[in-house]
Structures are given as C-alpha cells and as structure tokens.
Scaffold this active site. Structure first.
Site, mmCIF file in Angstrom:
data_model
loop_
_atom_site.group_PDB
_atom_site.id
_atom_site.type_symbol
_atom_site.label_atom_id
_atom_site.label_comp_id
_atom_site.label_asym_id
_atom_site.label_seq_id
_atom_site.Cartn_x
_atom_site.Cartn_y
_atom_site.Cartn_z
ATOM 1 C CD GLU A 126 36.830 40.096 35.398
ATOM 2 O OE1 GLU A 126 37.544 39.687 36.228
ATOM 3 O OE2 GLU A 126 35.508 39.957 35.624
ATOM 4 C CG ASP A 128 40.373 40.718 35.309
ATOM 5 O OD1 ASP A 128 40.107 40.659 36.231
ATOM 6 O OD2 ASP A 128 40.133 39.784 34.280
ATOM 7 C CD GLU A 130 42.429 37.365 36.287
ATOM 8 O OE1 GLU A 130 41.297 36.978 36.692
ATOM 9 O OE2 GLU A 130 43.623 37.265 35.019
ATOM 10 C CD GLN A 143 45.817 35.722 32.165
ATOM 11 O OE1 GLN A 143 46.100 35.002 32.210
ATOM 12 N NE2 GLN A 143 44.710 35.920 32.918
ATOM 13 C CB THR A 144 46.884 43.055 32.906
ATOM 14 O OG1 THR A 144 48.082 42.908 31.038
ATOM 15 C CG2 THR A 144 48.753 42.856 33.119
ATOM 16 N N GLY A 155 39.228 37.075 25.699
ATOM 17 C CA GLY A 155 39.332 37.582 26.370
ATOM 18 C C GLY A 155 41.450 38.144 25.861
ATOM 19 N NE ARG A 156 39.810 43.095 22.875
ATOM 20 C CZ ARG A 156 39.147 42.051 23.190
ATOM 21 N NH1 ARG A 156 38.226 42.002 23.883
ATOM 22 N NH2 ARG A 156 38.391 42.693 21.480
ATOM 23 C CD GLU A 157 43.047 35.436 29.026
ATOM 24 O OE1 GLU A 157 43.448 35.945 27.151
ATOM 25 O OE2 GLU A 157 42.018 34.900 29.005
ATOM 26 N N GLY A 225 44.968 23.653 32.709
ATOM 27 C CA GLY A 225 43.978 23.192 33.625
ATOM 28 C C GLY A 225 43.688 21.923 33.995
ATOM 29 N NE ARG A 314 41.892 32.779 24.264
ATOM 30 C CZ ARG A 314 42.051 33.422 24.771
ATOM 31 N NH1 ARG A 314 43.551 34.558 25.064
ATOM 32 N NH2 ARG A 314 41.560 33.890 25.976
#
Length: 322
Positions: A126, A128, A130, A143-144, A155-157, A225, A314
């Site tokens: 994927e 993204d 977003e 957001q990528t 996740g590599r946001e 959340g 994280r």
C-alpha cells in the site's frame, strides 16, 4: 472606588488574555503565510482521463456522481464512497486534483492511495496519501504511509500541515512509484521520498496495485482514538475530484489463491503524457531534480509535524531504515 476600578481592570485583562488564547488556538495551519518553492509542474506533462473510462465504483454507489473528468464522492450517515481503477498497475504516475469538504469535518478521511489488499490479503502492499479531518478545528492534515508484504504492524506514517486551505479550491495530489523510488507530491511539491535502496528495500511495495479514491468515516482512527468523531449534523461531506492522470504499466494478474499469485502478466504501458516522458523506466523519474530536493527540504522543515522515525515511544526497536 479605586479598588473597584482595579478589580474591573483585572477582569478586563483576564478576559483579554482568555480571548487571545482562544483566538490563537483556533488559528488553523493553512492560515499561516508561506512563500512556496518554485518547482516544475510535472502534472502538466500528462494527459487527463475521463473518470468513467478509468474507474469503477467500489462502494457507496448512491454517493458517487461522475461527469466526464469530474467526480463527487459523499460521506453521509448511510455510507462513504469509493472509486477504484479498472486497471492494475506495476509502477506509474498517479495524480488527481482534489477539493476537500469545507466546514467542521473532524473524523472525515479522504484517501488517494494504491493497494493490492484484495488480490493479496495476507501480503498486501500500500502507498497512501490520506487527508485527515483531525480535530475540532476546521483544519485538515496530510498523512503519507507505505506498507509492503502485509507489514501492517510497522506503520511508516509521516504527517504534514497544509500551506493552503484545501477546501477552497482544487489542488494536485500525486504519487510516483517505480523501481527507483516512491515520491509523494502535493501541488507538485515533493513532501516525501521513499527510495528503493538500502534498508528501505525490505519495505518497498513490489506487487501490482490499483488506485483508490475514497471518502469515509475515520472517527476511531484519525482523531486520537475517537476523541473527535464525525458529527453528521455538519454533513453531508463532499470530496470533489478532477483532472485524473494515470500513466504506467498496466498488468493482467495471474490466478490468485489465498493471497498468493502466479505473478503478474506482461506489462502494457497505458495512460499518456503530452511528451515522451516515461514515469516507469524514464531517467527523468529516476531521481529528484535539485529544485525538487530543495522544495522537499522546505516542506519537511516547515510543515512536517510527525515522522515514525522519531517516535521512540511507539517503537522500542526502530525500523531499519530509520
């Protein structure tokens, strides 16, 4: 009498301070003034397509209106909406001009992304972009993200503030994906490059993907959340898309069974450019130009407010490329 005047002055000062603080908190990121870098408008070098010829309706059919090179996708209480390309691509240039829902849109997500989750449910890739209505303010963020081989736990946001108001006009959102790198661009300014070399290679998407454009309720995911869920009294939320440009290698997938495939069929160059530029194999798309590198440095210094590589709370063990 003097004490009464002092008391009144104190109240006025306290009120002024509260007003200033509240006013400051309501200033959205796109209200700040930026001098943007000059970059080549690479999107001008590709031809737009009719949306009906390139896309099928994926979900929320009743919330999709398509008219030539313009589409409107709506999120309301009944459903979101999504389009997916008729072709599957193994590398290419993917771009569209988007206009986001105006007003209070906390929890609304508009996504422009490549994915093969339907063909490879256990090992999907994927890429993204977003666009997140993320808080109580009339504000959006970019957001990528990149996933490869089903690596959803990593996740590599990276997240960015806007330097313009994305609800007032159409703006370009572009993905370049080839054997050299992935580049995320907004209004032709690169905001992120994910190279296919070194430690990045293990996380590099390698299987054919389709392009999706969707609007959906991301309340539980996009707003701390569920802290600021979608409030449908401010809806419906309409995302508009125009000037879609697709140029790449379209492929015919082999048979798929439990997430494995016999492999992609032959690659056929599809889409078009107004010149001889080739985003898949051409050297013009193998590296960023000096101006593009400078523009990306500007975006990352001025506008990036989160990177997974800086999130030590994280990840106890940081991803290898960090």
């Amino acid at each position: 009498m003097a004490s009464l005047k002092n008391y009144n002055m104190k109240i006025l000062l306290e009120t002024a301070v509260v007003f200033c603080l509240c006013s400051f908190s309501l200033v959205s990121s796109h209200s700040r003034k930026f001098t943007t870098p000059n970059v080549t408008r690479v999107t001008d070098q590709f031809s737009r397509i009719a949306i009906e010829s390139g896309f099928s309706k994926r979900f929320g059919d009743h919330n999709i209106i398509v008219n030539g090179s313009l589409a409107k996708l709506t999120l309301d209480k009944s459903s979101g909406a999504g389009l997916v390309t008729k072709n599957t691509y193994h590398y290419g240039f993917f771009s569209a001009r988007l206009k986001l829902p105006a007003g209070f849109a906390s929890g609304v997500v508009v996504a422009f992304y490549l994915s093969n989750a339907e063909s490879y449910p256990k090992t999907h890739d994927e890429i993204d972009i977003e666009l997140l209505g993320r808080s109580r303010r009339d504000d959006w963020s970019i957001q990528t993200n990149v996933y490869a081989n089903g690596s959803l736990k990593t996740g590599r946001e990276e997240k960015f503030y806007y330097w313009f108001d994305p609800t007032q006009a159409f703006h370009d959102y572009t993905l370049i994906w080839n054997s050299h790198h992935i580049v995320f661009l907004v209004d032709n300014i690169p905001v992120r490059e994910f190279p296919n070399r070194g430690a990045f290679m293990s996380a590099y998407p390698s299987k054919p993907m389709s392009l999706y454009v969707t609007v959906w309720d991301g309340s539980e995911w996009a707003t701390h959340g569920g802290k600021y869920p979608v409030n449908y009294k401010y809806g419906p939320f309409v995302a508009s898309m125009a000037d879609v440009k697709l140029s790449g290698c379209s492929v015919n997938n082999g048979s798929v069974n439990n997430g494995s495939s016999s492999g992609p069929g032959p690659c056929t160059k599809s889409g078009g450019s107004v010149s001889s530029l080739d985003p898949v194999d051409g050297q013009d798309f193998a590296t960023l130009s000096k101006n593009q590198i400078a523009a990306m440095d500007w975006a990352r210094r001025k506008l990036m407010f989160y990177s997974y590589c800086n999130d030590k709370s994280r990840y106890k063990v940081m991803p290898a490329e960090c």
